[in-house]
Enzyme design. Structure first.
Site, PDB file in Angstrom:
ATOM      1  N   HIS A   7      36.859 -56.062 -78.987  1.00 42.36           N
ATOM      2  CA  HIS A   7      35.606 -55.490 -78.523  1.00 42.36           C
ATOM      3  C   HIS A   7      35.707 -53.963 -78.616  1.00 42.36           C
ATOM      4  CE1 HIS A   7      33.882 -59.136 -76.138  1.00 42.36           C
ATOM      5  NE2 HIS A   7      33.431 -59.071 -77.373  1.00 42.36           N
ATOM      6  N   ASP A  49      35.051 -51.387 -76.833  1.00 44.64           N
ATOM      7  CA  ASP A  49      35.591 -50.517 -75.778  1.00 44.64           C
ATOM      8  C   ASP A  49      37.109 -50.594 -75.655  1.00 44.64           C
ATOM      9  OD1 ASP A  49      35.287 -53.107 -74.804  1.00 44.64           O
ATOM     10  OD2 ASP A  49      34.802 -52.488 -72.765  1.00 44.64           O
ATOM     11  N   HIS A  98      38.031 -64.930 -72.523  1.00 40.88           N
ATOM     12  CA  HIS A  98      36.954 -63.950 -72.646  1.00 40.88           C
ATOM     13  C   HIS A  98      35.938 -64.483 -73.653  1.00 40.88           C
ATOM     14  CE1 HIS A  98      35.072 -60.174 -71.972  1.00 40.88           C
ATOM     15  NE2 HIS A  98      35.417 -59.612 -73.112  1.00 40.88           N
TER      16      HIS A  98
END
Length: 309
Positions: A64, A66, A140
């Site tokens: 991801h 970030d 996740h």
């Protein structure tokens, strides 16, 4: 041998003026290991005056944005200094594609070898002198892993009075015993290390978990960590939102620390941008009510990790 964790960024989703995206650097003597590389990682490295050319390996939890947007800058930064050793990058599937596409699109000048390893199953992913780093699966919205750095057990304490009683003269023979080698005493008898050494002592352990639902198996992976860095993205009132986004609350991170056993310190990280510095105190309060040895990670905070004895 010194072991320190440097918090380079603590934010989740988007960087804030005083909160870069999640990244932690572990330094063991002169060797550096980077866990995730969110936006702002390079800035914190410079502010802390850390020698980025000494980064041996980078461990990515998942792809991801970030957690990886700081990587291109790190790769290009490393080309500004002489580097003889390869840089190893480890992460779940897609990390190789991300690195390769970044290099191609940005036309990066890289003057050192980059070795990318994708994790296909849990277990040890990196080994060094008297330590290893292993990965374990998290839950996740895409493949994600947690990491554990763990040192080998250390030899027990040496008891000189026992060596003298067994007629082993002071000097090189004592060193051999401490290094695990049997020796011959002055009266010709064999003396073994276990006769003069105490029980083996625990090495140090660091665990890193972020971007996951809370589930029981995490506890067994991180048990007995001297420092457990774990996301505490939301407060208790947002539990349902955390579940929907497959994240955890600060309270859940504390519950894992309790269930694990042997955790010396829990450092919360990966805060939602909804929380101001003042609001973060609510996350800390909820976690400390369950696990008192909890602290809030802050950008560029340093946590020394000591031997327990």
């Amino acid at each position: 041998m010194n072991l320190e964790a440097f918090i380079l960024g603590t934010g989740g989703m988007m960087p804030l003026p005083n909160r870069f995206l999640t990244s932690v650097l572990l330094r063991r003597e002169g060797e550096l290991f980077l866990f995730d590389g969110g936006e702002g990682t390079q800035v914190s490295l410079r502010k802390l005056n850390l020698r980025w050319k000494k980064i041996s390996a980078i461990f990515i939890s998942h792809t991801h944005a970030d957690h990886v947007t700081g990587l291109p800058g790190i790769l290009m930064l490393s080309s500004q200094v002489d580097r003889d050793d390869p840089l190893t990058i480890i992460g779940p599937p897609k990390i190789a594609e991300y690195i390769e596409s970044s290099r191609r699109v940005l036309d990066m000048y890289i003057n050192y070898d980059i070795v990318v390893k994708e994790i296909t199953e849990p277990g040890i992913v990196y080994e060094g002198e008297h330590f290893h780093i292993r990965a374990f699966p998290l839950r996740h919205t895409k493949p994600c892993v947690g990491y554990v750095f763990e040192e080998d057990p250390r030899p027990g304490a040496f008891h000189p009075e026992k060596a003298e009683a067994l007629k082993v003269p002071r000097g090189p023979l004592w060193s051999k015993l401490q290094n695990g080698e049997p020796v011959v005493s002055s009266d010709g008898a064999m003396v073994y290390p276990e006769q003069v050494m105490g029980e083996k002592r625990k090495g140090r352990k660091f665990s890193y978990v972020t971007d996951t639902l809370a589930f029981p198996e995490i506890a067994s992976e991180v048990a007995n960590s001297d420092l457990f860095v774990c996301e505490g993205m939301f407060e208790r009132d947002l539990l349902e939102s955390a579940k929907e986004k497959k994240h955890m609350t600060a309270e859940q991170a504390a519950q894992i620390a309790v269930q694990a056993g042997g955790i010396k310190k829990l450092a919360l990280i990966h805060y939602s941008p909804r929380y101001t510095e003042h609001n973060l105190k609510q996350l800390l309060k909820e976690a400390q009510a369950i696990f008192p040895d909890t602290v809030l990670s802050r950008d560029r905070a340093v946590f020394p990790i000591e031997y327990e004895d």
